[in-house]
Write a protein that holds these residues in place. Structure first.
Motif, PDB file in Angstrom:
ATOM      1  N   TRP A 143       0.846  -1.205   0.000  1.00 48.12           N
ATOM      2  CA  TRP A 143       0.000   0.000   0.000  1.00 48.12           C
ATOM      3  C   TRP A 143       0.876   1.247   0.000  1.00 48.12           C
ATOM      4  N   GLU A 144       2.077   1.145   0.562  1.00 52.24           N
ATOM      5  CA  GLU A 144       2.981   2.306   0.596  1.00 52.24           C
ATOM      6  C   GLU A 144       3.365   2.775  -0.808  1.00 52.24           C
ATOM      7  N   TYR A 146       1.553   3.783  -2.961  1.00 54.47           N
ATOM      8  CA  TYR A 146       0.679   4.895  -3.363  1.00 54.47           C
ATOM      9  C   TYR A 146       1.003   6.176  -2.602  1.00 54.47           C
ATOM     10  N   LEU A 147       1.962   6.115  -1.667  1.00 56.49           N
ATOM     11  CA  LEU A 147       2.256   7.300  -0.856  1.00 56.49           C
ATOM     12  C   LEU A 147       2.948   8.389  -1.667  1.00 56.49           C
ATOM     13  N   LEU A 150       0.506  10.534  -3.412  1.00 57.11           N
ATOM     14  CA  LEU A 150      -0.736  10.788  -2.673  1.00 57.11           C
ATOM     15  C   LEU A 150      -1.099  12.272  -2.605  1.00 57.11           C
ATOM     16  N   SER A 172       0.463  -3.632   3.970  1.00 56.29           N
ATOM     17  CA  SER A 172       1.566  -2.759   4.388  1.00 56.29           C
ATOM     18  C   SER A 172       2.869  -3.556   4.408  1.00 56.29           C
ATOM     19  N   LEU A 280      -2.288   4.950   4.686  1.00 54.22           N
ATOM     20  CA  LEU A 280      -2.267   6.195   3.908  1.00 54.22           C
ATOM     21  C   LEU A 280      -2.479   7.425   4.784  1.00 54.22           C
ATOM     22  N   ALA A 283       0.181   9.900   5.831  1.00 60.96           N
ATOM     23  CA  ALA A 283       0.797  10.767   4.819  1.00 60.96           C
ATOM     24  C   ALA A 283      -0.143  11.855   4.328  1.00 60.96           C
TER      25      ALA A 283
END
Ligand code: NAP
Length: 284
Positions: A143-144, A146-147, A150, A172, A280, A283
């Motif tokens: 999932w990180e 997409y940081l 973002l 994660s 998310l 961030a």
């Protein structure tokens, strides 16, 4: 019992060492294999044994793996060089007499059409040919991932991608790390293949809704197709190979190749995966 982790100064490797310590492994029983000792000061301070070896340096890697019972080979980050590098680490593990290798692979590495898959598939094949028992940790997407975009997604109100209506079961890094630690501290792991993904299996339309919810701003998903998406990412300054790789991953999501309902991650960590909103939110 000595457990070694390569890529220990990286994001995932560092989290695996945290998870091994949490699971009660003594720091002196953990060997952190790093290529840059300067980045490993915090590991040494915690009593973890730090040894220096690049994946390409056979002699140093064989020395680094001396006395190691279980090895986590974290896949390298130098795309295109990884088959040779990983083979080199496996050769070194054989020379050093390592008893088990766990390898961080990719979901459905043997059948996936994602551009990253062939290096993972080749590494799995090299491991299968080895006399050392091996475990494949076929990690899904983080999932990180997409940081990085973002803030732009929230500001523009648009999640761009090329995943169509496909679902992604990401998780994660910390959850994948905990799963790796569970395997390394478990018994009878040789020969196992884990297809690892989180509980939330989202379309990008649903992911956009999560981002809208946590940011308090409207966000919608806009699908632009694989080649246009690669062009947009390259135009935004990403290296061509990264842009192509990310667009290929999205195309893989559209085909369901980064989705799984195996339950393997949850069984290994003994709990549901960390919600994407939690990953998310920090961030936003
Ligand atoms: N599932 C996903 O979504 C996803 C996303 C990105 C990457 N990955 C894969 O998962 C791996 C771990 O992810 P991550 O987030 O922890 O990546 P990362 O933070 O970039 O860590 C990669 C680690 O590998 C080490 N490394 C790379 N090449 C090496 C070499 N030739 N010799 C020795 N060490 C080497 C790096 O050393 P340094 O610390 O010295 O740089 C670093 O510690 C990545 O390397 C990649 O293969 C998966």
């Amino acid at each position: 019992m000595t457990t070694a982790v390569t890529g220990a100064t990286g994001n995932l490797g560092g989290l695996v060492i945290d998870a091994l310590l949490r699971r009660g492994i003594a720091p002196e029983g953990i060997v952190a294999v790093v290529r840059n000792a300067d980045k490993a000061a915090s590991l040494s301070e915690r009593g973890v044994v730090v040894r220096v070896a690049d994946y390409s340096d056979s002699a140093a890697m064989t020395a680094a793996l001396a006395g190691v019972d279980k090895l986590l080979l974290v896949s390298g980050s130098e795309v295109g060089q990884r088959i040779a590098q990983h083979s080199n680490v496996i050769d070194a593990a054989e020379a050093a007499g390592v008893g088990l290798i766990a390898y961080t692979s990719l979901l459905a590495a043997d059948t996936s059409g994602v551009s990253l898959a062939p290096e993972h598939k080749a590494t799995e094949e090299r491991l299968t040919a080895s006399a050392i028992p091996a475990v494949f940790l076929r990690n899904g997407w983080y999932w990180e991932n997409y940081l990085g975009s973002l803030a732009q997604t929230v500001d523009g109100g648009v999640l761009l991608g090329a995943a169509g209506n496909g679902r992604i079961a990401a998780a994660s890094r910390a959850d994948y790390a905990d799963a790796a630690a569970a395997v390394l501290t478990g018994d009878d792991q040789g020969g196992k293949i884990y297809e690892l993904g989180g509980d939330e299996r989202l379309t990008y339309t649903e992911l956009a809704a999560v981002i809208a919810n946590i940011s308090g701003k409207p966000v919608v998903y806009k699908d632009v197709g694989e080649s246009e998406y690669a062009g947009i990412l390259a135009g935004a300054g990403l290296p061509d190979f990264v842009a192509t790789m990310l667009a290929s991953a999205d195309a893989g999501i559209s085909r369901g190749e980064l989705d799984t309902d195996s339950g393997d991650l949850q069984a290994l960590i003994g709990r549901p995966s960390t919600p994407v909103a939690e990953v998310l939110r920090a961030a936003v």
